[in-house]
Scaffold this motif. Structure first.
Motif, mmCIF file in Angstrom:
data_model
loop_
_atom_site.group_PDB
_atom_site.id
_atom_site.type_symbol
_atom_site.label_atom_id
_atom_site.label_comp_id
_atom_site.label_asym_id
_atom_site.label_seq_id
_atom_site.Cartn_x
_atom_site.Cartn_y
_atom_site.Cartn_z
ATOM 1 N N ALA A 44 -6.120 -9.807 5.966
ATOM 2 C CA ALA A 44 -5.071 -9.196 6.785
ATOM 3 C C ALA A 44 -5.060 -7.681 6.633
ATOM 4 O O ALA A 44 -4.775 -6.957 7.595
ATOM 5 C CB ALA A 44 -3.712 -9.782 6.405
ATOM 6 N N LEU A 45 -5.382 -7.184 5.440
ATOM 7 C CA LEU A 45 -5.375 -5.746 5.210
ATOM 8 C C LEU A 45 -6.359 -5.014 6.122
ATOM 9 O O LEU A 45 -6.144 -3.851 6.461
ATOM 10 C CB LEU A 45 -5.724 -5.438 3.751
ATOM 11 N N THR A 46 -7.420 -5.696 6.502
ATOM 12 C CA THR A 46 -8.428 -5.044 7.346
ATOM 13 C C THR A 46 -8.024 -5.004 8.812
ATOM 14 O O THR A 46 -8.696 -4.369 9.623
ATOM 15 C CB THR A 46 -9.779 -5.778 7.227
ATOM 16 N N GLU A 47 -6.924 -5.690 9.153
ATOM 17 C CA GLU A 47 -6.508 -5.791 10.553
ATOM 18 C C GLU A 47 -5.276 -4.960 10.868
ATOM 19 O O GLU A 47 -4.828 -4.926 12.010
ATOM 20 C CB GLU A 47 -6.211 -7.260 10.896
ATOM 21 N N VAL A 48 -4.697 -4.299 9.865
ATOM 22 C CA VAL A 48 -3.428 -3.601 10.076
ATOM 23 C C VAL A 48 -3.584 -2.122 9.747
ATOM 24 O O VAL A 48 -4.601 -1.695 9.183
ATOM 25 C CB VAL A 48 -2.313 -4.229 9.204
ATOM 26 N N ASP A 49 -2.532 -1.352 10.059
ATOM 27 C CA ASP A 49 -2.564 0.077 9.745
ATOM 28 C C ASP A 49 -2.289 0.292 8.262
ATOM 29 O O ASP A 49 -1.932 -0.635 7.524
ATOM 30 C CB ASP A 49 -1.561 0.845 10.606
ATOM 31 N N THR A 50 -2.425 1.530 7.832
ATOM 32 C CA THR A 50 -2.307 1.851 6.409
ATOM 33 C C THR A 50 -0.935 1.507 5.855
ATOM 34 O O THR A 50 -0.814 0.965 4.749
ATOM 35 C CB THR A 50 -2.593 3.349 6.186
ATOM 36 N N THR A 51 0.114 1.813 6.605
ATOM 37 C CA THR A 51 1.477 1.542 6.118
ATOM 38 C C THR A 51 1.707 0.049 5.924
ATOM 39 O O THR A 51 2.232 -0.391 4.895
ATOM 40 C CB THR A 51 2.523 2.097 7.111
ATOM 41 N N THR A 52 1.315 -0.738 6.924
ATOM 42 C CA THR A 52 1.467 -2.190 6.805
ATOM 43 C C THR A 52 0.632 -2.741 5.670
ATOM 44 O O THR A 52 1.074 -3.642 4.934
ATOM 45 C CB THR A 52 1.064 -2.873 8.124
ATOM 46 N N ALA A 53 -0.572 -2.209 5.497
ATOM 47 C CA ALA A 53 -1.432 -2.643 4.397
ATOM 48 C C ALA A 53 -0.769 -2.374 3.059
ATOM 49 O O ALA A 53 -0.801 -3.218 2.153
ATOM 50 C CB ALA A 53 -2.784 -1.937 4.475
ATOM 51 N N ALA A 54 -0.159 -1.190 2.924
ATOM 52 C CA ALA A 54 0.524 -0.847 1.674
ATOM 53 C C ALA A 54 1.691 -1.794 1.419
ATOM 54 O O ALA A 54 1.926 -2.223 0.279
ATOM 55 C CB ALA A 54 1.008 0.602 1.732
ATOM 56 N N ILE A 55 2.424 -2.142 2.479
ATOM 57 C CA ILE A 55 3.559 -3.068 2.324
ATOM 58 C C ILE A 55 3.070 -4.440 1.879
ATOM 59 O O ILE A 55 3.653 -5.063 0.977
ATOM 60 C CB ILE A 55 4.339 -3.170 3.658
ATOM 61 N N ILE A 56 1.996 -4.932 2.515
ATOM 62 C CA ILE A 56 1.436 -6.227 2.127
ATOM 63 C C ILE A 56 1.025 -6.223 0.662
ATOM 64 O O ILE A 56 1.325 -7.157 -0.094
ATOM 65 C CB ILE A 56 0.225 -6.581 3.025
ATOM 66 N N PHE A 57 0.356 -5.162 0.261
ATOM 67 C CA PHE A 57 -0.119 -5.071 -1.122
ATOM 68 C C PHE A 57 1.049 -5.070 -2.106
ATOM 69 O O PHE A 57 1.028 -5.771 -3.120
ATOM 70 C CB PHE A 57 -0.967 -3.810 -1.298
ATOM 71 N N VAL A 58 2.087 -4.295 -1.807
ATOM 72 C CA VAL A 58 3.254 -4.220 -2.697
ATOM 73 C C VAL A 58 3.956 -5.571 -2.770
ATOM 74 O O VAL A 58 4.370 -6.019 -3.854
ATOM 75 C CB VAL A 58 4.231 -3.121 -2.222
ATOM 76 N N VAL A 59 4.096 -6.250 -1.629
ATOM 77 C CA VAL A 59 4.752 -7.563 -1.613
ATOM 78 C C VAL A 59 3.967 -8.561 -2.463
ATOM 79 O O VAL A 59 4.550 -9.323 -3.246
ATOM 80 C CB VAL A 59 4.889 -8.075 -0.161
ATOM 81 N N VAL A 60 2.642 -8.561 -2.311
ATOM 82 C CA VAL A 60 1.806 -9.485 -3.084
ATOM 83 C C VAL A 60 1.940 -9.217 -4.576
ATOM 84 O O VAL A 60 2.141 -10.140 -5.379
ATOM 85 C CB VAL A 60 0.333 -9.370 -2.642
ATOM 86 N N VAL A 61 1.843 -7.952 -4.963
ATOM 87 C CA VAL A 61 1.935 -7.591 -6.385
ATOM 88 C C VAL A 61 3.308 -7.952 -6.946
ATOM 89 O O VAL A 61 3.422 -8.501 -8.049
ATOM 90 C CB VAL A 61 1.648 -6.090 -6.577
#
Length: 348
Positions: free
Chosen positions: A314-331
């Motif tokens: 999913a990180l490869t399909e979204v913009d940087t901000t959304t990617a950062a949010i996904i990463f923070v939520v997962v962690v």
């Protein structure tokens, strides 16, 4: 990307060779006394052959070498692939010695560093840059070689340390391989798709004999090899070309063993014990203590790995901000779960 099925051929060859050769490896282990004896930290109750990594290695090498000439690649990628195969061969030799002789942790670490140095120094497979969350390049310069060796050795050990239940390391490595495989297809990087497909096939074929109740263990020969190859592939592969997320995709794809190893280091430092001293505090131990069977614990960890893999894709399909949010939520979710099951506490 071409429409040719080279990666499917690589997967099929690796799967077939792994299924065919592993019974022979079991016979070899019996003839040479390569058994994993039970102890207080392990969950099996009788000696089991433990050099199954030989089958994984032979299957992977056979698939890559047989399919090697079927796809186009630059000289740089050619050199990178050869470097990974050479370093992977060294790590297999280190693992074999350890499976037979039980090397001290520091000696094994030196062997891992030597294998990584073969790939990084002799074949120039290295991380030259990373990117920050804004997509800007950060060039490592003189730190490139030590940083890449650290990455390869670190990932090698994370997969090595998670190999604690029947089928766990083989299944997690298969899922991680398929995650990086899908990302490589997305970015049109055929050579890396072939490598990851071959690795997935060899690990998945071995899983037939390794799933609970296991007839053979991969041993350090297999777990270190899987970690080493995944680390090397991520350095030269499509994931690295995704500049806005740099190495986050392989980190998430291998999130389960990385986090389990990180928690183990923190746990042992807090308890004042050497970080290389084994304990019964790993995630799979905690799940068993909570009443899960081996199969239930392994299947749950497969699900966690798959979810982390989907997050990586999913990180490869979204913009940087959304990617950062996904990463923070997962962690955040992982840290909450870790605290809930007490994985940061030393379990005596």
């Amino acid at each position: 990307m071409s429409d040719s099925p080279e990666y499917l051929i690589a997967f099929g060859i690796a799967l077939a060779v792994s299924l065919f050769i592993t019974p022979g490896v079991m016979w070899l282990a019996g003839r040479t006394g390569a058994y994993d004896a039970p102890d207080a930290r392990k969950v099996h109750e009788h000696p089991i052959p433990r050099i199954g990594g030989i089958g994984i290695y032979v299957a992977f090498m056979a698939a890559v070498l047989l399919v090697h000439g079927l796809y186009g690649k630059t000289a740089e990628i050619e050199q990178g692939i050869i470097g990974i195969l050479a370093g992977g061969t060294v790590i297999v030799l280190v693992g074999l010695i350890d499976d037979y002789k039980n090397l001290p942790a520091k000696v094994k670490l030196l062997g891992q560093i030597a294998a990584a140095a073969v790939t990084v120094v002799l074949f120039d497979v290295r991380i030259d840059f990373i990117t920050d969350p804004f997509g800007d390049y950060i060039y490592l310069e003189f730190l490139a070689i030590p940083a890449t060796i650290f990455w390869i050795v670190g990932i090698t050990n994370t997969v090595n340390l998670i190999d604690g239940l029947d089928g766990l390391a083989a299944g997690v490595a298969t899922i991680a391989s398929m995650t990086i495989f899908l990302v490589s297809l997305q970015f049109g990087f055929e050579p890396i798709a072939v490598l990851t497909a071959a690795l997935a096939g060899s690990a998945f074929g071995f899983l037939y004999y390794n799933f609970n109740p296991a007839r053979i263990f991969m041993g350090d020969t297999g777990s270190m090899f899987l970690g080493f190859i995944l680390a090397g592939i991520s350095v030269i592969g499509a994931v690295k070309s995704a500049a806005t997320i740099a190495l986050i995709v392989p980190i998430l794809a291998l999130g389960l063993p990385i986090l389990d190893t990180t928690f183990a280091i923190v746990r042992r430092k807090r308890a004042g014990v050497p970080i290389f001293k084994p304990d019964r505090g790993h995630l799979h131990h905690r799940l068993l203590d909570l009443g899960f069977s081996q199969r239930q614990a392994v299947l749950l960890m497969y699900v966690i790995s798959a979810l982390l893999g989907l997050a990586a894709i999913a990180l490869t399909e979204v913009d940087t901000t959304t990617a950062a949010i996904i990463f923070v939520v997962v962690v955040t979710a992982v840290l909450y779960g870790a605290r809930r099951i007490g994985i940061l506490r030393m379990n005596e």
